[in-house]
Design a protein around this motif. Structure first.
Motif, PDB file in Angstrom:
ATOM      1  N   THR A 173      64.216 -35.975  81.687  1.00  0.00           N
ATOM      2  CA  THR A 173      63.161 -36.451  80.606  1.00  0.00           C
ATOM      3  C   THR A 173      62.212 -37.115  80.979  1.00  0.00           C
ATOM      4  O   THR A 173      61.157 -36.836  80.566  1.00  0.00           O
ATOM      5  CB  THR A 173      64.421 -37.761  80.060  1.00  0.00           C
ATOM      6  N   ALA A 189      63.773 -35.323  75.009  1.00  0.00           N
ATOM      7  CA  ALA A 189      65.115 -35.933  75.347  1.00  0.00           C
ATOM      8  C   ALA A 189      65.978 -34.995  75.859  1.00  0.00           C
ATOM      9  O   ALA A 189      66.066 -33.973  75.360  1.00  0.00           O
ATOM     10  CB  ALA A 189      65.687 -36.357  73.998  1.00  0.00           C
ATOM     11  N   THR A 236      62.159 -43.208  65.470  1.00  0.00           N
ATOM     12  CA  THR A 236      63.405 -44.162  65.479  1.00  0.00           C
ATOM     13  C   THR A 236      64.351 -43.468  65.001  1.00  0.00           C
ATOM     14  O   THR A 236      65.567 -43.904  65.677  1.00  0.00           O
ATOM     15  CB  THR A 236      62.952 -45.365  64.436  1.00  0.00           C
ATOM     16  N   ALA A 292      70.985 -42.361  70.713  1.00  0.00           N
ATOM     17  CA  ALA A 292      71.722 -43.517  71.237  1.00  0.00           C
ATOM     18  C   ALA A 292      73.065 -43.538  70.925  1.00  0.00           C
ATOM     19  O   ALA A 292      73.734 -44.181  71.847  1.00  0.00           O
ATOM     20  CB  ALA A 292      70.941 -44.764  70.686  1.00  0.00           C
ATOM     21  N   GLU A 332      65.890 -41.359  68.102  1.00  0.00           N
ATOM     22  CA  GLU A 332      66.286 -42.432  68.952  1.00  0.00           C
ATOM     23  C   GLU A 332      67.690 -43.014  68.691  1.00  0.00           C
ATOM     24  O   GLU A 332      68.391 -42.963  69.561  1.00  0.00           O
ATOM     25  CB  GLU A 332      65.264 -43.510  69.356  1.00  0.00           C
ATOM     26  N   GLN A 333      67.611 -43.260  67.550  1.00  0.00           N
ATOM     27  CA  GLN A 333      69.034 -43.658  66.835  1.00  0.00           C
ATOM     28  C   GLN A 333      70.189 -42.874  67.084  1.00  0.00           C
ATOM     29  O   GLN A 333      71.190 -43.209  67.591  1.00  0.00           O
ATOM     30  CB  GLN A 333      69.005 -44.518  65.549  1.00  0.00           C
TER      31      GLN A 333
END
Length: 299
Positions: free
Chosen positions: A148, A160, A193, A200, A196-197
């Motif tokens: 990454t 990612a 965002t 995660a 990313e969520q």
């Protein structure tokens, strides 16, 4: 594609704002590990590198190829993987007999095997005079985070990378694969965002593969249903070594060195680093090669 075979998917998502790759490399990793007799921790480190190699190979075109060298300060030493644009992968590790106690998450300790300091080098042969070379310091040794970081710094492409290898209690490879999601210009802050969520909260790659999820489904897990698949291709273990190549290498050692081998050993054994194939040459064959190594008289 046969859903149980190794293959790679390349596509886009979110209206072309994401470039995506995913791969199953279970058979490839099994083949690499059988050829090199790797123990489970080495298998996991080797398999993760092979999966990212397969996907980076798919970013190339035509006859282009690349080599990944992971050189950490851990006990596995160097991991080397070659890949090309045709889905052909090969590789080796310096010390295949590395197996460490599980890490604090109960997983194979890949970072412990690779080491947490060192460098990853990427050498791309793009058919130019000079190959492209990119290099990054190892930041975690788990490899997903390291690659990454490589894409963000060396290729200026925020990405990612998810990689995983599941090894059975008998040392065989149950599942292996990974994904790369690359952010193209035009993504809004909200979309970043959201991505990313999802990342995660995502289960490990191997957990998804072990549930029977395909490379396409791996990607849908990340990007949702807005996935356009542009290409699928098989991933295979292929080594470029051959008797002809090994003979040329022996001839290139020169007359004096071949003469010494004939006199001292009477035979030669050459082992390919990448596939562990052994090529044996008896005295009569070496004497033929010696004749070919002698300088030709000038007319």
């Amino acid at each position: 594609m046969d859903t149980m075979k190794d293959y790679l998917v390349r596509g886009t998502a979110w209206g072309g704002k994401l470039r995506v790759f995913a791969v199953r490399t279970t058979e490839l990793t099994g083949e690499l590990c059988r050829r090199h007799n790797t123990l489970p921790t080495a298998t996991a480190a080797f398999g993760r590198t092979a999966a990212v190699g397969a996907m980076m190979g798919a970013m190339l075109k035509g006859e282009e190829k690349l080599t990944i060298q992971v050189k950490g300060d851990g006990p596995i030493g160097q991991i080397v993987v070659d890949a090309n644009a045709k889905g052909e992968v090969r590789g080796y590790v310096d010390h295949p007999d590395v197996h460490l106690a599980s890490n604090n998450l109960g997983k194979l300790d890949v970072a412990g095997a690779v080491g947490r300091t060192g460098h990853i080098h990427i050498i791309k042969d793009l058919g130019m005079k000079e190959p492209y070379r990119g290099s990054i310091p190892i930041i975690s040794g788990e490899l997903g985070e390291d690659f990454t970081y490589y894409f963000a710094t060396s290729e200026q492409t925020p990405s990612a990378v998810g990689l995983g290898v599941l090894v059975d209690t008998d040392g065989s490879v149950l599942q292996a694969g990974g994904f790369i999601v690359q952010l193209m210009p035009g993504l809004s802050d909200d979309e970043i965002t959201r991505l990313e969520q999802v990342l995660a909260g995502m289960p490990p790659v191997t957990a998804l593969l072990d549930q029977g999820e395909s490379p396409e489904e791996l990607l849908r897990f990340v990007v949702g249903d807005d996935l356009q698949v542009h290409e699928t291709m098989p991933i295979t273990f292929v080594c470029k070594c051959s008797l002809d190549r090994v003979e040329k290498t022996l001839i290139s050692m020169g007359e004096a060195e071949l003469q010494r081998i004939i006199e001292e050993d009477g035979k030669a054994q050459v082992e390919c680093h990448f596939c562990n194939e052994v090529y044996t040459f008896d005295r009569p064959r070496l004497e033929i090669l010696l004749e070919q190594a002698k300088p030709k008289p000038m007319h």
